[in-house]
Design an enzyme around this catalytic site. Structure first.
Site, PDB file in Angstrom:
ATOM      1  N   CYS A  88       0.846  -1.200   0.000  1.00 39.27           N
ATOM      2  CA  CYS A  88       0.000   0.000   0.000  1.00 39.27           C
ATOM      3  C   CYS A  88       0.883   1.252   0.000  1.00 39.27           C
ATOM      4  O   CYS A  88       1.554   1.531  -0.978  1.00 39.27           O
ATOM      5  CB  CYS A  88      -0.971  -0.026   1.174  1.00 39.27           C
ATOM      6  N   HIS A 217      -3.707  -5.054   0.816  1.00 44.38           N
ATOM      7  CA  HIS A 217      -3.121  -5.538   2.069  1.00 44.38           C
ATOM      8  C   HIS A 217      -3.448  -7.011   2.323  1.00 44.38           C
ATOM      9  O   HIS A 217      -4.497  -7.300   2.908  1.00 44.38           O
ATOM     10  CB  HIS A 217      -3.723  -4.772   3.254  1.00 44.38           C
ATOM     11  N   GLU A 219      -2.043  -8.658   4.600  1.00 48.57           N
ATOM     12  CA  GLU A 219      -1.916  -8.825   6.060  1.00 48.57           C
ATOM     13  C   GLU A 219      -3.224  -8.512   6.791  1.00 48.57           C
ATOM     14  O   GLU A 219      -3.347  -8.780   7.977  1.00 48.57           O
ATOM     15  CB  GLU A 219      -0.764  -7.971   6.604  1.00 48.57           C
TER      16      GLU A 219
END
Lengths: 254, 767
Positions: A88, A217, A219
């Site tokens: 990002c 993302h 994560e």
């Protein structure tokens, strides 16, 4: 001694904790390195630039951070072949630093993640990204296997890849387009991209394959509890979906 | 007189000339107590501290009616935030810090900055309890937005952008909120903000100077003080006058989420340092009343006084007047009370490690004063005492006893089912397109709902947002907000009860158990008896419902004077948020339908009362009869929700609210729609089969009496019905099917078409 990973924290970075956690849970020897400790960066073997709003995204997302002292060390490391991953805002910084696609001089970007289309607003929505290169093309994607589909969240105001026609051609010819947006079923079409990104691009790598810039993302969809379609009775704390990506990253260091 | 020589206000000085909102009787009290004319600084200090905003002078005694104790209460409403016990993990007790307030006035005048600083302020309230900030939520009430060039449209857009810009930048997910559009909010929007934090209960930091703090340092942290936000507290305690627009704008603060992001992270580092030392300190957010309000409250709450040197304050421009430095409400500031031995490391962390002075002009941590045993509040500026008052007189509770009468409540009458002659298909479409029902996705997709990587239910996937706030543990927390302005103008007491019921219901729909509440009471001018009546009745309703649901209020806020100069007031708006707890996050229930072949149950009882419903609104009718809350039945239904979620018997669940049962079914189906995935629809039996004629079809399909719609897999039906055996109001109403249609009795509606009708209206406003 295992390879040491630095997760960089610029002023304005906001995704350092979850990025740290998933790298650690995937077996990485990971450390948060804060902007006032930039001088320690050369001792690390790999760098991860997490999401956020480094330097408030002034001028353009990533533009100021690309000139931060921390980036001097990251650029030196990348040129020495260390693995560098930007997610990002981290991806935006890598493009502004000229590390990705890396076809021109350092800090001379040839492509940028810019204001979303059709309306330049922040968009937060669940997406899938699909590997668009041979897994072996990049060290950190080598562990992904064939045709992987990775769940992730996109959450940005400037996530649409933009570049001149010539530079887009260069991205295609040089096999820099590492990830594209896809639907849940793996199909790819224009509607898969949440922001009208050129060529549906979600992630780019450099020529050598050691630097990767990924806009969404993984994560944030890395544990079962994060995933919208978790099965009933699934182990909520178990890594899942997006963790595959980080396992591959950590695997490349071993 | 204790040496207050500087700039005494002239006797008989016209209050309007010094821009304070103190009333003549209040000024007389001050003169009498001081035995002299107040200085200009003192005048502004009392103006801020005795404003409704700071003092709750007309509401504090009423708020005593609210239940605030219970087994889950770690800290009730006394400090900047309340704290609820979430659960234990690895021998540690974890608390949820929760705060709820409004930023209505600023948002009406400068929407982006007003709303952004609302988020900024509420986040500091949570941070200063020693917590990590884990979520925000935003109950919003806007005027009619049909005209693209109207101020109302500008407000509705600017507010959302301000919340988005601030919350996203600091990296705190926005996980809950609601939004209503109503012409009665044309002149005064409501921007309520809620924030939640996580803290180990052994590491809570309080908003008061601890024991033996005499001689400790008072350290100011954050942005350089500037003239923005001067007079903010009294501004928000006045009605809005368009003529004063420019001075009103000056009273709004300037947000700096970039600086806040760094201050939050630096403060987390300070928390870790204090943990090592094991020393108790005080930490408090600067809000209304600025340096004066915060420093006076933090020391007086510990039984001390303070001596502050205004010259030590880091300022943005030279030559600011002492009253502006003292009470100006510059954003992004906090205040520590620490032993002098701790101060050097505190300053080092903020100023050197986190480089505050390089992040924003002259931002820093700096020592500005000392805690004193003598209970006076003293401000010095250029070697002169500009304020010297008894601190308890300044911060002690002042009280306005305003007159009120019992509001009239519509008498219950025997009702008959509504008959309209309008076709069901047309009604469904008009209800789904209604401003209070249609998709909020265009709005909430601008909010980062998943930063921090702890989100289990983001915006749009459930009635409440759900987080796993302690990484690696199975603990979970839910947060929902509620408050229906269509109900409150009919019967504010019952509407307040419904606000509690709806917030609790939304939390229950995710499988959590409600553990506590917060509220923000948004009303008109309390000096008009009709508004004060509403406030009294609303608090009554909140107290009753919270007592029955065994959910105490641990924090809250009162926002009065939501009224424009022409006397147009907002509808009484008690807005409630509810915190729910999960011991095991694996028991969470989401909203999207999961598979065809499941059985759908209604848990709840439709009533012959459509007052305040979206259905009546689309029909242009009104009715004075709100649904009643049968607490015994409702509590049993909530217990059933919890038990069935614990036993993992729900595939999906949704609380029934705006637009009723049909809307709930549609929303569950819409949430499951995904390209390349088999659609799931629903077939609903004719209402007669499950209402047995107790209400009409329209009440059954569109009534807003509450309850839940749940999806139970065919294999689990027996287990579920076993649990539901003794619970009244559990009705099997249909099944899920493998086609994207909603079948009601013998009529079929294309869900893709309905989705497009529901999904479109707000896209024009939030493209």
């Amino acid at each position: 001694m295992s390879a040491r990973i630095a997760v960089l924290v610029f002023p304005g970075t906001n995704s350092e904790d979850e990025t740290f956690r998933i790298l650690r849970d995937c077996g990485g020897d990971v450390h948060l390195v804060h902007w006032s400790h930039a001088q320690t960066l050369p001792t690390f073997d790999a760098y991860v630039l997490p999401g956020g709003f480094a330097y408030e995204d002034r001028i353009r997302a990533g533009a100021i951070a690309a000139h931060d002292a921390m980036m001097d060390h990251v650029i030196a490391g990348a040129q020495a072949g260390k693995l560098v991953l930007g997610i990002c805002n981290g991806a935006q910084i890598l493009l502004e630093a000229g590390l990705v696609p890396g076809t021109a001089a350092i800090r001379r970007p040839t492509a940028a993640f810019t204001g979303n289309g059709p309306v330049p607003h922040f968009v937060c929505t669940h997406v899938y990204v699909k590997l668009a290169i041979d897994p072996a093309r990049c060290a950190m994607t080598a562990g992904l296997g064939h045709d992987p589909l990775i769940p992730a969240w996109t959450a940005n105001g400037e996530g649409r890849l933009a570049a001149s026609k010539e530079h887009l051609q260069e991205l295609e010819d040089g096999d820099h387009i590492a990830f594209v947006y896809a639907h849940e079923d793996g199909s790819v079409d224009d509607s898969a991209s949440p922001n009208q990104s050129a060529l549906g691009i979600a992630g780019l790598c450099n020529r050598e394959g050691n630097v990767l810039a990924l806009m969404p993302h993984p994560e944030r969809d890395a544990w079962t509890l994060n995933h919208p379609d978790r099965r009933r009775g699934a182990a909520m704390l178990a890594p899942s979906g997006g963790a595959v990506f980080f396992r591959s990253f950590v695997g490349a260091l071993q | 007189m204790r040496g207050c020589s500087n700039r005494a206000a002239h006797p008989g000085h016209r209050l309007a000339d010094v821009a304070v909102a103190l009333r003549p009787d209040e000024l007389a009290r001050i003169r009498e107590r001081l035995g002299r004319e107040p200085t200009l600084v003192e005048l502004h200090a009392f103006d801020a501290q005795w404003s409704e905003h700071c003092s709750y002078k007309s509401s504090r005694h009423l708020l005593k009616k609210l239940p605030t104790t219970g087994t889950a209460v770690v800290l009730g409403p006394a400090e900047d935030s309340g704290i609820l016990h979430l659960g234990e993990w690895n021998g540690e007790r974890y608390g949820i810090v929760i705060a709820h307030e409004s930023h209505n006035h600023p948002s009406q005048v400068v929407p982006f900055e007003g709303a952004a600083t609302g988020i900024g302020g509420i986040v500091r309230d949570v941070l200063c309890m020693g917590a990590h900030v884990i979520a925000v939520a935003d109950p919003l009430r806007f005027g009619t937005i049909d005209d693209p060039h109207s101020h109302q449209r500008y407000v509705a857009q600017g507010v959302v952008d301000g919340i988005s810009a601030y919350g996203n930048a600091i990296g705190v997910p926005n996980i809950a909120g609601d939004c209503y559009f109503d012409s009665r909010f044309d002149d005064n929007c409501l921007v309520n903000v809620v924030s939640m934090g996580i803290v180990k209960e052994s590491e809570i930091i309080h908003s008061y100077a601890p024991r033996r703090a005499d001689g400790w340092d008072i350290v100011l942290v954050g942005k350089a003080t500037d003239p923005s936000g001067f007079g903010g507290a009294s501004f928000s305690s006045l009605t809005l006058d368009a003529q004063d627009e420019d001075s009103n704008k000056g009273a709004v603060q300037v947000p700096d989420p970039f600086l806040k992001s760094v201050i939050m992270r630096a403060s987390y580092r300070v928390f870790a340092y204090l943990r090592e030392l094991g020393v108790a300190v005080g930490f408090k957010d600067l809000g209304a009343g600025g340096i004066m309000g915060c420093s006076a409250e933090i020391v007086s709450a510990g039984g001390y006084g303070a001596k502050i040197d205004l010259e030590a304050v880091n300022v943005a421009i030279e030559g600011m007047r002492p009253e502006v430095i003292a009470v100006g409400e510059t954003q992004e500031r906090l205040l520590w009370v620490v032993p002098p031995a701790v101060t050097p490391e505190l300053l080092r962390i903020y100023n050197e490690e986190f480089t505050l002075p390089e992040i924003a002009y002259n931002a820093r941590a700096t020592t500005i004063g000392t805690v004193t045993a003598e209970k006076r509040y003293v401000l010095r500026y250029h070697d002169q005492t500009v304020m010297d008052v008894e601190i308890d007189f300044l911060t002690g509770s002042i009280r306005d006893d305003l007159p009120f009468t019992e509001p009239t409540v519509p008498a219950a009458t025997a009702e008959r089912p509504l008959v309209t002659g309008v076709q069901l298909d047309e009604l469904i479409e008009r209800v789904l397109a209604h401003g209070d029902v249609c998709s909020r996705e265009p709005l909430y997709r601008r909010y980062d709902s998943v930063v921090r990587g702890c989100t289990v239910i983001p915006r749009g996937a459930g009635d409440a947002g759900v987080l796993a706030p302690v990484p690696g543990s199975s603990l979970g927390v839910a947060l929902a907000v509620a408050g229906n302005p269509r109900m409150s103008h009919i019967d504010v007491r019952l509407a307040a009860e419904h606000a509690v019921y709806e917030a609790v219901r939304k939390v229950a729909a995710t499988g959590a158990r409600a553990i506590g509440l917060t509220d923000c009471l948004n009303f008109g001018n309390p000096r008009k008896i009709e508004h004060y009546n509403d406030l009294v009745a609303a608090i009554d309703g909140l107290a009753r419902a919270a007592g029955r649901f065994n959910s105490p209020f641990v924090s809250g806020n009162v926002s009065l004077y939501n009224e424009s100069a022409n006397g147009r007031a907002i509808p009484a708006s008690p807005i409630v948020s509810c915190v729910g707890a999960f011991n095991d996050i694996a028991t969470v229930v989401t909203m999207p339908l999961k598979s065809a072949g499941s059985v759908l149950y209604l848990i709840g009882t439709p009533q012959l009362a459509l007052g305040g419903s979206v259905l009546l609104d689309v029909l242009g009718r009104s009715d004075e009869h709100l649904p009643r809350i049968d607490y015994d039945a409702t509590i049993a239904q909530h217990d059933l929700m919890y038990a069935a979620a614990q036993a993992r018997l729900f595939r999906s669940a949704h609380a029934i609210g705006n637009g009723g049962l049909i809307t709930a079914i549609c929303e569950m189906a819409f949430a499951a729609m995904r390209k390349g995935r088999a659609s799931i629809g629903a077939q609903i039996h004719d209402a007669w089969q499950w209402t047995h004629g107790s209400v009409g079809d329209l009440e059954a399909y569109f009534g807003e009496a509450g309850g839940f719609l749940v999806e139970v897999a065919a294999d689990d039906v027996e287990a579920f019905e076993g649990l539901a055996d003794d619970v009244t109001g559990v009705h099997e109403i249909g099944v899920t099917i493998e086609r994207p249609v909603l079948v009601v009795d013998d009529q079929a509606f294309d869900l893709h078409r309905l989705h497009s009708i529901w999904n479109t209206p707000l896209r024009e406003v939030y493209p």
